[in-house]
Design an enzyme around this catalytic site. Structure first.
Site, PDB file in Angstrom:
ATOM      1  N   CYS A 134       0.838  -1.200   0.000  1.00 30.04           N
ATOM      2  CA  CYS A 134       0.000   0.000   0.000  1.00 30.04           C
ATOM      3  C   CYS A 134       0.870   1.245   0.000  1.00 30.04           C
ATOM      4  O   CYS A 134       1.494   1.578   1.016  1.00 30.04           O
ATOM      5  CB  CYS A 134      -0.921   0.000   1.215  1.00 30.04           C
ATOM      6  SG  CYS A 134      -1.933   1.493   1.376  1.00 30.04           S
ATOM      7  N   CYS A 137      -0.313   4.015   2.362  1.00 28.54           N
ATOM      8  CA  CYS A 137       0.021   3.714   3.760  1.00 28.54           C
ATOM      9  C   CYS A 137       1.498   3.964   4.069  1.00 28.54           C
ATOM     10  O   CYS A 137       1.833   4.482   5.135  1.00 28.54           O
ATOM     11  CB  CYS A 137      -0.308   2.258   4.083  1.00 28.54           C
ATOM     12  SG  CYS A 137      -1.964   1.731   3.635  1.00 28.54           S
ATOM     13  N   ASP A 138       2.385   3.587   3.146  1.00 23.68           N
ATOM     14  CA  ASP A 138       3.800   3.468   3.485  1.00 23.68           C
ATOM     15  C   ASP A 138       4.762   4.321   2.675  1.00 23.68           C
ATOM     16  O   ASP A 138       5.972   4.308   2.944  1.00 23.68           O
ATOM     17  CB  ASP A 138       4.234   1.997   3.346  1.00 23.68           C
ATOM     18  CG  ASP A 138       3.486   1.090   4.305  1.00 23.68           C
ATOM     19  OD1 ASP A 138       3.075   1.569   5.371  1.00 23.68           O
ATOM     20  OD2 ASP A 138       3.309  -0.099   3.982  1.00 23.68           O
TER      21      ASP A 138
END
Length: 320
Positions: A134, A137-138
């Site tokens: 993701c 997300c990261d």
């Protein structure tokens, strides 16, 4: 005859645990059949920095433990096992764990989706230490670093473009020389000077001991191998909704995601609600899953109140 529960929640992730929290605080005494793999995709996520309320970030498994403990505090009951069969053909609904039958007046389906993986031992070993699924997300963890994206569809192009906001270089690796991505997404990626492409290649291994240092690629045409240095590997080859148990009873799209009525969590079966990634192939974030879980619990509460002739009381009840 088994006890008939007000609400049975199937699945234990941000959506399921939030539904459990709201249902428990509404005195619905929910049973949460959370599954052996409770916690969902956050259990293979290291630092979570985009969930509100944790200014210093929080580990994914720790966040899920907090979700679970909060729901348990208000009386949610948990069963750490996998549902094997459901019967939504009549009331009360029947949910089976092996030979054990559980009855519910409402069911909230929160089984989530699973990111497709490459199937490599080294991928498993370096999850959260360079391997991720993701970009939203990261990506911030890879500021001023070089990263790889595996995939050839719109999701891979979106991930690559998002990563260019942080990484110095993004290399897209695809097993063919033709892409499934829409032309406009492919054109945008090709026009970005930070994005390179390696086609007709697959990742054979992720390199590194304690953290990722690169990947070994295999050329699909010549079978030759080569190594490429990188700090991160973003696998963007799609997600699969965990809906196998429900496909013959609940309406779903071509990809298997459960379909809900716009603005609600209602499925085609009155009293059965779908929340989180099991019905969301667009956002797939912990915070949106949690919000959806809240909606599912409120919808279940209102469904039960309407059956008892108290819909107005449920709709006007305080929610804080």
């Amino acid at each position: 005859m088994n006890e008939i529960r007000n609400t049975i929640i199937i699945g234990g992730g941000p959506a399921g645990y939030t539904a459990a929290l709201y249902a428990a605080r509404a005195d619905l005494n929910p049973l949460v059949i959370e599954g052996f793999s409770w916690g969902g995709q956050l259990m293979i996520t290291s630092d979570v920095e985009n969930y509100p309320g944790f200014k210093g970030g929080i580990l994914g498994p720790e966040l899920m433990q907090e979700f679970r403990a909060q729901a348990e505090r208000f009386g949610a009951e948990f069963l750490t096992d996998d549902v094997t069969r459901v019967d939504f053909s009549e009331q009360p609904f029947r949910v089976y764990v092996g030979n054990d039958e559980y009855l519910g007046q409402t069911v909230v389906v929160a089984t989530g989706a699973t990111a497709r993986q490459l199937g490599l031992e080294s991928e498993q070993r370096l999850q959260g230490r360079g391997v991720t699924y993701c970009a939203v997300c990261d990506a911030a963890f890879y500021r001023d670093k070089e990263v790889l994206v595996v995939g050839g569809g719109d999701s891979a192009m979106e991930e690559a473009l998002f990563l260019t906001k942080f990484a110095t270089k993004v290399t897209v690796i695809h097993r063919r020389d033709e892409f499934r991505a829409s032309q406009i997404m492919l054109d945008r990626a090709r026009a970005n000077e930070k994005i390179d492409f390696v086609t007709n290649a697959v990742v054979e291994a992720v390199l590194g001991d304690d953290k990722m240092t690169g990947a070994r690629l295999r050329d699909m045409l010549t079978d030759e191998t080569s190594e490429i240095a990188a700090d991160g590997l973003f696998v963007a080859i799609g997600h699969d909704p965990n809906t196998r148990l429900f496909l013959d009873q609940l309406e779903h799209d071509e990809a298997g995601y459960l379909m809900t009525q716009p603005g609600t969590t209602e499925t085609n079966v009155p009293g059965v609600f779908a929340v989180g990634d099991v019905q969301d192939h667009v956002y797939r974030q912990a915070v949106t899953a949690a919000g959806s879980g809240c909606m599912g619990a409120l919808d279940a509460e209102r469904f039960l109140a309407a059956r008892e002739g108290h819909l107005f009381a449920a709709e006007s009840a305080p929610r804080s």
